[in-house]
Enzyme design. Structure first.
Site, PDB file in Angstrom:
ATOM      1  N   TYR A  41       0.860  -1.187   0.000  1.00 15.17           N
ATOM      2  CA  TYR A  41       0.000   0.000   0.000  1.00 15.17           C
ATOM      3  C   TYR A  41       0.890   1.228   0.000  1.00 15.17           C
ATOM      4  CZ  TYR A  41      -3.495   3.424   1.616  1.00 15.17           C
ATOM      5  OH  TYR A  41      -4.323   4.506   1.739  1.00 15.17           O
TER       6      TYR A  41
ATOM      7  N   LYS B 118       4.156   8.631   9.137  1.00 14.70           N
ATOM      8  CA  LYS B 118       3.862   7.997  10.421  1.00 14.70           C
ATOM      9  C   LYS B 118       4.818   8.447  11.546  1.00 14.70           C
ATOM     10  CE  LYS B 118       0.850   4.697   8.425  1.00 14.70           C
ATOM     11  NZ  LYS B 118       0.874   3.942   7.194  1.00 14.70           N
TER      12      LYS B 118
ATOM     13  N   ASP C 211       9.236   2.715   0.018  1.00 15.16           N
ATOM     14  CA  ASP C 211       8.180   3.335   0.804  1.00 15.16           C
ATOM     15  C   ASP C 211       8.372   2.869   2.244  1.00 15.16           C
ATOM     16  OD1 ASP C 211       5.955   4.139   2.117  1.00 15.16           O
ATOM     17  OD2 ASP C 211       4.512   3.443   0.616  1.00 15.16           O
TER      18      ASP C 211
HETATM   19  C1  LIG Z   1       0.255   4.542   5.814  1.00 15.43           C
HETATM   20  C2  LIG Z   1       1.034   4.314   4.594  1.00 15.43           C
HETATM   21  C3  LIG Z   1       0.998   5.196   3.512  1.00 15.43           C
HETATM   22  C4  LIG Z   1       0.045   6.351   3.450  1.00 15.43           C
HETATM   23  O1  LIG Z   1       0.269   7.269   4.448  1.00 15.43           O
HETATM   24  P1  LIG Z   1      -0.929   8.289   4.829  1.00 15.43           P
HETATM   25  O2  LIG Z   1      -0.291   9.188   5.823  1.00 15.43           O
HETATM   26  O3  LIG Z   1      -2.024   7.429   5.370  1.00 15.43           O
HETATM   27  O4  LIG Z   1      -1.325   8.980   3.582  1.00 15.43           O
HETATM   28  C5  LIG Z   1       1.857   4.985   2.461  1.00 15.43           C
HETATM   29  N1  LIG Z   1       2.702   3.944   2.451  1.00 15.43           N
HETATM   30  C6  LIG Z   1       2.757   3.059   3.462  1.00 15.43           C
HETATM   31  C7  LIG Z   1       3.732   1.931   3.407  1.00 15.43           C
HETATM   32  C8  LIG Z   1       1.903   3.199   4.553  1.00 15.43           C
HETATM   33  O5  LIG Z   1       1.919   2.289   5.532  1.00 15.43           O
END
Ligand SMILES: *Cc1c(COP(=O)(O)O)cnc(C)c1O
Length: 434
Positions: free
Chosen positions: A144, A267, A239
């Site tokens: 994701y 995060k 990511d």
């Molecule tokens: C949470 C998450 C996102 C998106 O971050 P948001 O702050 O919710 O937009 C993107 N990549 C990864 C791996 C994530 O866990």
């Protein structure tokens, strides 16, 4: 457990907010439960609107590695807020957070702050496309990368939880350049890169997948991606929105010794406030406006209160032994869960690294999205419900990670394993385990 206030508020919310929530998985639909409205959080615990307290393993989906309301983070937020909440002009705290990030993350020499992980990945891919002059991107099934159009193909997290292939509202032409391949399958990437030679701008990957539950990269997978990218002039984008500052100060790239061209963060770096970031070498990042011409902007980007929360958090993570101590807690919880399940004769697979992990009702191995989806979802639903009844707050989806924070005590973890033990017994006696 009485959750009548949460039920009442959820009904109220559902009339005026789509699904009653501002982010889909929170609605607890896939676990057939009412979401709890949280009124306060402290250390390892959450308190709901009916006064029940829970040991929290969601950690606001990852950020709260120190536990909730850490006194030093709260003090930094209050101090910053007293001086005004937003300037729309440069402030000192932006430099402080940028320096902390650059010091820790091997692949980052220059960094741009944004407001969410979604913004970070979206901007990183734009930059990769601009730098390479190519359109195509490769991602992996079950990973994701936020909710930008180009990533809503075979995505993890809420997209997986709700069982939707992509999303209406995303034109086919917006995802025609996105190729999604099986995680951990280097052969399929190698052949795609050969076929698409000279057309792939970026390979974007969660170096440790955390949005289909936790799936670890197999030996050679990340190195293989690195080599393919170098060979084909493609940018490797990690990511690390979950793994950054979670699995090590320098994230998964430090742990596995593989340096990407671009890194996305979010995060943890916001300490519980909305912050994302993307960074890489000076050469690459210099293409971002206004130094370069790749446009990306934000009214609240580099917000002083958010920067203060992030910097206070990262300072605390840099203390000696922070990660070894947290890892020990992760090991206690995740091996404890596996042993407890085995004792009841339930075959589970527990994938974990450092303080993030997940348990699949699947004999294993769980190495990709296909194997994740084979796990027993009705067992998970009942497990979730039993755990919540016993005061253990897990992510309401089999496709999400559990996070241990520094505020969890060994006794908290034992209590959690005991609750799981009882839950396993009930699954067996209800015939759920077939
Ligand atoms: C949470 C998450 C996102 C998106 O971050 P948001 O702050 O919710 O937009 C993107 N990549 C990864 C791996 C994530 O866990």
């Amino acid at each position: 457990m009485n959750i009548s206030t949460s039920r009442k508020w959820f009904d109220q919310a559902a009339a005026i907010i789509p699904g009653g929530v501002n982010s889909p998985v929170r609605a607890c639909k896939s676990v057939d439960s009412t979401p709890l409205f949280i009124t306060s959080a402290q250390g390892a615990t959450l308190k709901d609107a009916d006064g029940n307290t829970y040991l929290d393993y969601v950690a606001s989906w990852g950020p709260m590695i120190l536990g909730h309301a850490h006194p030093e983070v709260i003090a930094a937020v209050k101090k910053a807020a007293d001086m005004g909440t937003s300037y729309g002009a440069p402030c000192r705290a932006e430099i402080e957070l940028a320096e902390l990030i650059i010091d820790c993350v091997p692949g980052i020499e220059m960094v741009r702050m944004v407001n969410s992980g979604t913004e970070a990945t979206m901007s990183a891919v734009r930059l990769a496309r601009a730098i390479t002059g190519r359109d195509k991107i490769i991602k992996f099934d079950g990973c994701y990368h936020g909710h930008a159009d180009a990533f809503l193909v075979a995505a993890g997290s809420g997209v997986a939880t709700l069982g939707i292939p992509g999303s209406p509202g995303v034109p086919d032409s917006f995802v025609q350049h996105t190729l999604s391949l099986p995680f951990n399958n280097l052969e399929s990437v190698t052949s795609a890169m050969d076929t698409l030679h000279g057309q792939v701008a970026a390979i974007i990957v969660e170096p440790i997948a955390g949005n289909m539950g936790v799936v670890l990269p197999q030996d050679g997978f990340l190195t293989g991606l690195r080599n393919l990218c170098t060979k084909h002039g493609t940018l490797l984008v990690f990511d690390e929105v979950i793994t950054g500052f979670r699995v090590a100060l320098g994230g998964a790239q430090q742990l596995y010794g593989v340096t990407p061209d671009l890194t996305c963060l979010g995060k943890i770096i916001g300490g519980g406030l909305p912050v994302g970031a993307y960074g890489g070498s000076k050469t690459i990042m210099s293409a971002v406006a206004p130094e370069g011409n790749v446009y990306q902007a934000g009214t609240l980007s580099g917000n002083p209160v958010a920067m203060a929360a992030g910097a206070a958090t990262l300072q605390l993570l840099k203390k000696t032994n922070f990660y070894p101590e947290l890892e020990q807690k992760g090991r206690q919880l995740f091996t404890g869960l596996r042993v407890a399940a085995e004792k009841e004769g339930i075959k589970v697979t527990v994938n974990f690294i450092a303080s993030m992990g997940s348990m699949f009702f699947h004999p294993g191995p769980v190495t990709d999205f296909a194997s994740v989806k084979e796990s027993n979802s009705s067992a998970f639903i009942n497990f979730y419900k039993y755990m919540r009844e016993s005061g253990i707050y897990l992510a309401p989806s089999a496709f999400e990670a559990a996070f241990v924070s520094a505020a969890h005590t060994p006794a908290d973890l034992d209590k959690t394993i005991e609750a799981a033990s009882t839950a396993f017994k009930r699954l067996v006696s209800s015939g759920e385990m077939g």
